[in-house]
Design a protein around this motif. Structure first.
Motif, PDB file in Angstrom:
ATOM      1  N   ARG A 156       0.830  -1.207   0.000  1.00  0.00           N
ATOM      2  CA  ARG A 156       0.000   0.000   0.000  1.00  0.00           C
ATOM      3  C   ARG A 156       0.866   1.260   0.000  1.00  0.00           C
ATOM      4  NH1 ARG A 156      -1.666   0.797   4.781  1.00  0.00           N
ATOM      5  NH2 ARG A 156      -2.687  -1.195   5.046  1.00  0.00           N
ATOM      6  N   PHE A 157       1.914   1.270   0.832  1.00  0.00           N
ATOM      7  CA  PHE A 157       2.777   2.441   0.964  1.00  0.00           C
ATOM      8  C   PHE A 157       3.408   2.830  -0.380  1.00  0.00           C
ATOM      9  CE2 PHE A 157       7.000   4.261   1.664  1.00  0.00           C
ATOM     10  CZ  PHE A 157       6.678   5.373   2.423  1.00  0.00           C
ATOM     11  N   PHE A 158       3.877   1.838  -1.128  1.00  0.00           N
ATOM     12  CA  PHE A 158       4.527   2.117  -2.410  1.00  0.00           C
ATOM     13  C   PHE A 158       3.531   2.291  -3.552  1.00  0.00           C
ATOM     14  CE2 PHE A 158       8.114   0.011  -0.170  1.00  0.00           C
ATOM     15  CZ  PHE A 158       8.970   1.095  -0.195  1.00  0.00           C
ATOM     16  N   GLY A 159       2.244   2.170  -3.268  1.00  0.00           N
ATOM     17  CA  GLY A 159       1.225   2.392  -4.285  1.00  0.00           C
ATOM     18  C   GLY A 159       1.182   1.325  -5.366  1.00  0.00           C
ATOM     19  N   LEU A 160       1.587   0.117  -5.029  1.00  0.00           N
ATOM     20  CA  LEU A 160       1.639  -0.942  -6.030  1.00  0.00           C
ATOM     21  C   LEU A 160       0.253  -1.424  -6.457  1.00  0.00           C
ATOM     22  CD1 LEU A 160       4.620  -3.006  -4.599  1.00  0.00           C
ATOM     23  CD2 LEU A 160       4.655  -1.238  -6.360  1.00  0.00           C
ATOM     24  N   HIS A 161      -0.764  -1.044  -5.734  1.00  0.00           N
ATOM     25  CA  HIS A 161      -2.138  -1.392  -6.088  1.00  0.00           C
ATOM     26  C   HIS A 161      -2.693  -0.468  -7.177  1.00  0.00           C
ATOM     27  CE1 HIS A 161      -2.294   1.865  -3.247  1.00  0.00           C
ATOM     28  NE2 HIS A 161      -3.485   2.168  -3.723  1.00  0.00           N
ATOM     29  N   ASP A 162      -2.038   0.653  -7.404  1.00  0.00           N
ATOM     30  CA  ASP A 162      -2.503   1.652  -8.372  1.00  0.00           C
ATOM     31  C   ASP A 162      -2.031   1.237  -9.775  1.00  0.00           C
ATOM     32  OD1 ASP A 162      -2.838   3.886 -10.025  1.00  0.00           O
ATOM     33  OD2 ASP A 162      -2.326   5.306  -8.430  1.00  0.00           O
ATOM     34  N   GLN A 163      -2.952   0.646 -10.541  1.00  0.00           N
ATOM     35  CA  GLN A 163      -2.592   0.101 -11.851  1.00  0.00           C
ATOM     36  C   GLN A 163      -2.098   1.178 -12.819  1.00  0.00           C
ATOM     37  OE1 GLN A 163      -2.403  -3.266 -12.393  1.00  0.00           O
ATOM     38  NE2 GLN A 163      -2.810  -3.205 -10.196  1.00  0.00           N
ATOM     39  N   GLU A 164      -2.656   2.368 -12.746  1.00  0.00           N
ATOM     40  CA  GLU A 164      -2.201   3.458 -13.615  1.00  0.00           C
ATOM     41  C   GLU A 164      -0.754   3.841 -13.272  1.00  0.00           C
ATOM     42  OE1 GLU A 164      -2.483   5.790 -16.845  1.00  0.00           O
ATOM     43  OE2 GLU A 164      -4.015   4.406 -16.145  1.00  0.00           O
ATOM     44  N   ARG A 165      -0.459   3.922 -11.998  1.00  0.00           N
ATOM     45  CA  ARG A 165       0.910   4.227 -11.552  1.00  0.00           C
ATOM     46  C   ARG A 165       1.878   3.152 -12.040  1.00  0.00           C
ATOM     47  NH1 ARG A 165       2.378   5.328  -5.358  1.00  0.00           N
ATOM     48  NH2 ARG A 165       1.912   7.446  -5.951  1.00  0.00           N
ATOM     49  N   MET A 166       1.481   1.900 -11.917  1.00  0.00           N
ATOM     50  CA  MET A 166       2.349   0.798 -12.332  1.00  0.00           C
ATOM     51  C   MET A 166       2.555   0.791 -13.844  1.00  0.00           C
ATOM     52  SD  MET A 166       3.506  -0.821  -9.701  1.00  0.00           S
ATOM     53  CE  MET A 166       3.779   0.868  -9.189  1.00  0.00           C
ATOM     54  N   LYS A 167       1.489   1.129 -14.593  1.00  0.00           N
ATOM     55  CA  LYS A 167       1.611   1.198 -16.049  1.00  0.00           C
ATOM     56  C   LYS A 167       2.584   2.312 -16.443  1.00  0.00           C
ATOM     57  CE  LYS A 167      -2.272   0.784 -18.037  1.00  0.00           C
ATOM     58  NZ  LYS A 167      -3.602   1.085 -18.591  1.00  0.00           N
ATOM     59  N   ASN A 168       2.485   3.470 -15.799  1.00  0.00           N
ATOM     60  CA  ASN A 168       3.407   4.572 -16.073  1.00  0.00           C
ATOM     61  C   ASN A 168       4.840   4.193 -15.704  1.00  0.00           C
ATOM     62  OD1 ASN A 168       1.348   6.214 -17.006  1.00  0.00           O
ATOM     63  ND2 ASN A 168       1.029   7.189 -15.030  1.00  0.00           N
ATOM     64  N   PHE A 169       4.990   3.501 -14.589  1.00  0.00           N
ATOM     65  CA  PHE A 169       6.316   3.048 -14.165  1.00  0.00           C
ATOM     66  C   PHE A 169       6.903   2.093 -15.199  1.00  0.00           C
ATOM     67  CE2 PHE A 169       9.012   0.203 -11.513  1.00  0.00           C
ATOM     68  CZ  PHE A 169       9.936   1.149 -11.113  1.00  0.00           C
ATOM     69  N   ALA A 170       6.090   1.147 -15.673  1.00  0.00           N
ATOM     70  CA  ALA A 170       6.541   0.187 -16.683  1.00  0.00           C
ATOM     71  C   ALA A 170       6.938   0.895 -17.973  1.00  0.00           C
ATOM     72  CB  ALA A 170       5.456  -0.848 -16.944  1.00  0.00           C
ATOM     73  N   ASN A 171       6.122   1.853 -18.407  1.00  0.00           N
ATOM     74  CA  ASN A 171       6.445   2.598 -19.626  1.00  0.00           C
ATOM     75  C   ASN A 171       7.746   3.372 -19.471  1.00  0.00           C
ATOM     76  OD1 ASN A 171       4.202   1.668 -21.009  1.00  0.00           O
ATOM     77  ND2 ASN A 171       2.919   3.387 -20.371  1.00  0.00           N
ATOM     78  N   GLY A 172       7.963   3.929 -18.284  1.00  0.00           N
ATOM     79  CA  GLY A 172       9.214   4.634 -18.029  1.00  0.00           C
ATOM     80  C   GLY A 172      10.419   3.710 -18.093  1.00  0.00           C
ATOM     81  N   LEU A 173      10.268   2.504 -17.573  1.00  0.00           N
ATOM     82  CA  LEU A 173      11.371   1.536 -17.627  1.00  0.00           C
ATOM     83  C   LEU A 173      11.711   1.134 -19.057  1.00  0.00           C
ATOM     84  CD1 LEU A 173      10.469  -0.855 -14.666  1.00  0.00           C
ATOM     85  CD2 LEU A 173      12.413   0.713 -14.788  1.00  0.00           C
ATOM     86  N   LYS A 174      10.693   1.065 -19.903  1.00  0.00           N
ATOM     87  CA  LYS A 174      10.909   0.623 -21.289  1.00  0.00           C
ATOM     88  C   LYS A 174      11.404   1.748 -22.199  1.00  0.00           C
ATOM     89  CE  LYS A 174       6.701  -1.271 -21.401  1.00  0.00           C
ATOM     90  NZ  LYS A 174       5.497  -1.961 -21.905  1.00  0.00           N
ATOM     91  N   SER A 175      11.212   2.995 -21.804  1.00  0.00           N
ATOM     92  CA  SER A 175      11.542   4.105 -22.698  1.00  0.00           C
ATOM     93  C   SER A 175      13.011   4.495 -22.608  1.00  0.00           C
ATOM     94  CB  SER A 175      10.654   5.313 -22.386  1.00  0.00           C
ATOM     95  OG  SER A 175      10.991   5.831 -21.121  1.00  0.00           O
ATOM     96  N   GLY A 176      13.406   5.305 -23.544  1.00  0.00           N
ATOM     97  CA  GLY A 176      14.772   5.817 -23.554  1.00  0.00           C
ATOM     98  C   GLY A 176      15.730   4.886 -24.278  1.00  0.00           C
ATOM     99  N   PRO A 177      16.928   5.386 -24.531  1.00  0.00           N
ATOM    100  CA  PRO A 177      17.909   4.610 -25.300  1.00  0.00           C
ATOM    101  C   PRO A 177      18.375   3.337 -24.578  1.00  0.00           C
ATOM    102  CG  PRO A 177      18.897   6.615 -24.440  1.00  0.00           C
ATOM    103  CD  PRO A 177      17.435   6.683 -24.133  1.00  0.00           C
ATOM    104  N   ASN A 178      18.330   3.339 -23.276  1.00  0.00           N
ATOM    105  CA  ASN A 178      18.755   2.165 -22.508  1.00  0.00           C
ATOM    106  C   ASN A 178      17.572   1.506 -21.812  1.00  0.00           C
ATOM    107  OD1 ASN A 178      21.512   2.552 -23.137  1.00  0.00           O
ATOM    108  ND2 ASN A 178      21.635   4.133 -21.561  1.00  0.00           N
ATOM    109  N   GLY A 179      16.410   1.591 -22.435  1.00  0.00           N
ATOM    110  CA  GLY A 179      15.193   1.061 -21.839  1.00  0.00           C
ATOM    111  C   GLY A 179      15.282  -0.435 -21.570  1.00  0.00           C
TER     112      GLY A 179
END
Length: 128
Positions: free
Chosen positions: A61-84
Motif C-alpha cells: 500500500r505504501f509504495f502504491g503498487l495497487h494503483d494500476q495506472e501508476r504501475m503502467k506509467n512506471f513500466a512505460n518509463g522503464l521501457k523508454s529511452g535509449p537504454n530502456g
C-alpha cells in the motif's frame, strides 16, 4: 498502528535458495528476521498476523503498487529511452504486480475481518 508499520523491503532475500550469507552481517540479519517473525507469530499476538501485515500488505500500500495506472506509467518509463529495459520482462513484471495486487486486496479484506491467514506468512509471493 499496525497498518502503518513497515518492515524492511529486502527481508525476503533470506528465504531464497540462492542466499549464501557470505557477508558478515548476513547471518545476523537472517537471525534477526527469523526472531522478529517468531515474536510477531507468538501466541500472545495470535490471529493478528502482524508479519504479513508489516512485510507485505503495508509496504504494498505504501509504495502504491495497487494503483494500476501508476504501475503502467512506471513500466512505460522503464521501457523508454535509449537504454530502456526489455519490454517483455517489464510486461511480465507488471502482470505479476497485478496478481500480487489481487492477492494483497484479498488478504487485506481477510485481515480486516479477523480471518486467520495461516502459517505461510513468510511466503506471500509463492505462485504469483
Amino acid at each position: 498502528l499496525d497498518k502503518r508499520i513497515l518492515f524492511g523491503t529486502d527481508w525476503y532475500l533470506i528465504t531464497l535458495p540462492t542466499y549464501t550469507g557470505l557477508f558478515s552481517g548476513d547471518l545476523a540479519y537472517r537471525l534477526y528476521c527469523t526472531n522478529f517473525k517468531k515474536l510477531l507469530d507468538s501466541p500472545s499476538l495470535a490471529g493478528r498476523n502482524l508479519w504479513r501485515r508489516m512485510t507485505f500488505l503495508n509496504p504494498f500500500r505504501f509504495f502504491g503498487l495497487h494503483d494500476q495506472e501508476r504501475m503502467k506509467n512506471f513500466a512505460n518509463g522503464l521501457k523508454s529511452g535509449p537504454n530502456g529495459a526489455d519490454a517483455k520482462a517489464v510486461d511480465d513484471g507488471l502482470e505479476r504486480v497485478k496478481r500480487l495486487s489481487e492477492l494483497a486486496t484479498k488478504l487485506e479484506q481477510e485481515h480486516d475481518h479477523g480471518s486467520w491467514l495461516g502459517d505461510d506468512a513468510c511466503t506471500p509471493f509463492v505462485g504469483v
